[in-house]
Design a protein around this motif. Structure first.
Motif, PDB file in Angstrom:
ATOM      1  N   UNK A   6      61.158  36.125  18.015  1.00 56.08           N
ATOM      2  CA  UNK A   6      59.943  36.647  17.397  1.00 56.08           C
ATOM      3  C   UNK A   6      58.670  36.248  18.141  1.00 56.08           C
ATOM      4  N   UNK A   7      58.813  35.551  19.262  1.00 51.03           N
ATOM      5  CA  UNK A   7      57.705  35.280  20.170  1.00 51.03           C
ATOM      6  C   UNK A   7      57.838  36.230  21.348  1.00 51.03           C
ATOM      7  N   UNK A   8      56.821  37.071  21.556  1.00 57.54           N
ATOM      8  CA  UNK A   8      56.870  38.073  22.623  1.00 57.54           C
ATOM      9  C   UNK A   8      55.791  37.800  23.650  1.00 57.54           C
ATOM     10  N   UNK A  29      61.346  27.252  24.382  1.00 59.36           N
ATOM     11  CA  UNK A  29      61.057  28.360  23.468  1.00 59.36           C
ATOM     12  C   UNK A  29      61.896  29.585  23.818  1.00 59.36           C
ATOM     13  N   UNK A  30      62.441  30.231  22.799  1.00 64.42           N
ATOM     14  CA  UNK A  30      63.054  31.538  22.985  1.00 64.42           C
ATOM     15  C   UNK A  30      61.936  32.576  23.003  1.00 64.42           C
ATOM     16  N   UNK A  31      62.099  33.615  23.808  1.00 64.81           N
ATOM     17  CA  UNK A  31      61.028  34.597  23.899  1.00 64.81           C
ATOM     18  C   UNK A  31      61.559  35.979  24.236  1.00 64.81           C
ATOM     19  N   UNK A  32      60.803  36.952  23.816  1.00 68.66           N
ATOM     20  CA  UNK A  32      61.076  38.350  24.105  1.00 68.66           C
ATOM     21  C   UNK A  32      60.097  38.774  25.197  1.00 68.66           C
ATOM     22  N   UNK A  33      60.597  39.150  26.356  1.00 68.83           N
ATOM     23  CA  UNK A  33      59.746  39.521  27.480  1.00 68.83           C
ATOM     24  C   UNK A  33      59.538  41.031  27.467  1.00 68.83           C
ATOM     25  N   UNK A  34      58.313  41.449  27.194  1.00 68.58           N
ATOM     26  CA  UNK A  34      57.970  42.867  27.109  1.00 68.58           C
ATOM     27  C   UNK A  34      57.415  43.307  28.454  1.00 68.58           C
ATOM     28  N   UNK A  35      58.153  44.133  29.162  1.00 67.12           N
ATOM     29  CA  UNK A  35      57.803  44.500  30.535  1.00 67.12           C
ATOM     30  C   UNK A  35      58.051  45.983  30.769  1.00 67.12           C
ATOM     31  N   UNK A  46      67.066  31.640  27.357  1.00 65.79           N
ATOM     32  CA  UNK A  46      66.688  32.116  26.021  1.00 65.79           C
ATOM     33  C   UNK A  46      65.585  33.163  26.066  1.00 65.79           C
ATOM     34  N   UNK A  47      65.636  34.024  27.058  1.00 65.03           N
ATOM     35  CA  UNK A  47      64.659  35.098  27.172  1.00 65.03           C
ATOM     36  C   UNK A  47      65.382  36.439  27.225  1.00 65.03           C
ATOM     37  N   UNK A  48      64.876  37.401  26.486  1.00 57.71           N
ATOM     38  CA  UNK A  48      65.450  38.743  26.447  1.00 57.71           C
ATOM     39  C   UNK A  48      64.383  39.739  26.874  1.00 57.71           C
ATOM     40  N   UNK A  49      64.722  40.631  27.768  1.00 58.41           N
ATOM     41  CA  UNK A  49      63.771  41.610  28.284  1.00 58.41           C
ATOM     42  C   UNK A  49      63.864  42.914  27.501  1.00 58.41           C
ATOM     43  N   UNK A  50      62.697  43.477  27.184  1.00 55.77           N
ATOM     44  CA  UNK A  50      62.623  44.753  26.476  1.00 55.77           C
ATOM     45  C   UNK A  50      61.557  45.601  27.161  1.00 55.77           C
ATOM     46  N   UNK A  63      59.916  48.141  20.292  1.00 52.71           N
ATOM     47  CA  UNK A  63      60.046  46.902  21.073  1.00 52.71           C
ATOM     48  C   UNK A  63      59.325  45.740  20.402  1.00 52.71           C
ATOM     49  N   UNK A  64      58.349  46.058  19.550  1.00 50.44           N
ATOM     50  CA  UNK A  64      57.549  45.040  18.867  1.00 50.44           C
ATOM     51  C   UNK A  64      58.075  44.710  17.475  1.00 50.44           C
ATOM     52  N   UNK A  65      59.083  45.418  17.018  1.00 56.22           N
ATOM     53  CA  UNK A  65      59.658  45.143  15.695  1.00 56.22           C
ATOM     54  C   UNK A  65      60.179  43.711  15.634  1.00 56.22           C
TER      55      UNK A  65
END
Length: 283
Positions: A6-8, A29-35, A46-50, A63-65
């Protein structure tokens, strides 16, 4: 998308966003990488790319949900950058994002001399009106860019006169951003003016660069007309040339002066000087 962190973080394939993403990863920190291109994301724990596109809410909204905190790096310079920002901010609000940490610009105002600073101010206002929580990081001119201003002949040219700026290293901006992202609720509603430790003129910067690098660098003042004429050969659109020139005229107008303690207040460390920055090993 709600099973993602939930951290992007946006801009992870760029310099500043990449610094922030790496520091967050190092801190666990786990994070969502918006690229724009998930194939180019750094390999972080612990990073996921979207995939997202600021100007495409159909792609960005899903992508922001599930995002609670969003680190929003300003988009690449473009004639429609403000419209891209608006679309992304609206998509974030529609998706239920709770808090936006936005990289703005020092002295952002509707009538500031630096033309792109006006876009940053308008973006701040859009975020304020969205109902989302926010923290604004108003970055001064990048200290990292000063060595790049010199031409092949070692001359920095521009209509900055004797004006000074409190330029700040991107590394210090990144460390400040991470400090906010660690506990964003503490910084809700805050605006931080991120600067280096001192005001510096382009003539002084040239002296530092000469001493630190061994390359002779000098500063040559131009009139505004000379500045536009000397940049005409690049074939850039009018809005971009105006932005380039207004960087210097903003310095001349004193709108980038005034070092603050915000970097130290957020990170507990003093920001780097130009001399310290250029002595760092180049990766």
């Amino acid at each position: 998308m709600t099973d993602l962190p939930d951290l992007a973080v946006t801009g992870a394939t760029g310099v500043l966003g990449g610094m922030v993403a790496r520091q967050l990863s190092d801190a666990g920190f786990s994070q969502r990488l918006l690229v724009r291109d998930p194939r180019r994301v750094p390999d972080l724990r612990d990073a996921r790319a979207v995939a997202v596109s600021y100007g495409d809410p159909v792609l960005s909204r899903p992508a922001l949900e599930g995002v609670k905190v969003l680190f929003m790096v300003s988009a690449a310079e473009a004639e429609d950058r403000l419209q891209q920002h608006y679309a992304f901010v609206d998509a974030a609000a529609d998706a239920g994002v709770q808090h936006v940490v936005y990289t703005s610009f020092f002295g952002a105002a509707p009538d500031c001399t630096f033309t792109l600073g006006r876009d940053h101010y308008a973006t701040e206002e859009r975020i304020r009106a969205s109902g989302m929580g926010f923290t604004f990081l108003r970055d001064n001119f990048y200290l990292d860019f000063l060595p790049m201003l010199a031409g092949e002949d070692g001359v920095i040219r521009g209509p900055a006169g004797d004006g000074v700026m409190a330029a700040v290293a991107r590394e210090d901006i990144a460390r400040s951003a991470v400090a906010v992202l660690r506990d964003p609720a503490v910084h809700a509603g805050a605006t931080y003016d991120l600067t280096g430790p001192e005001d510096i003129s382009l003539a002084q910067a040239a002296e530092v660069l000469t001493h630190a690098t061994g390359r002779t660098v000098t500063y040559q003042h131009e009139t505004v007309d000379e500045a536009f004429a000397s940049r005409a050969s690049y074939g850039a659109p009018d809005w971009q040339v105006e932005a380039w020139v207004s960087t210097y005229t903003a310095i001349a107008a004193g709108e980038l002066s005034g070092a603050t303690s915000d970097v130290h207040g957020l990170t507990g460390k003093d920001p780097m000087t130009l001399e310290e920055l250029v002595k760092l090993p180049q990766l």
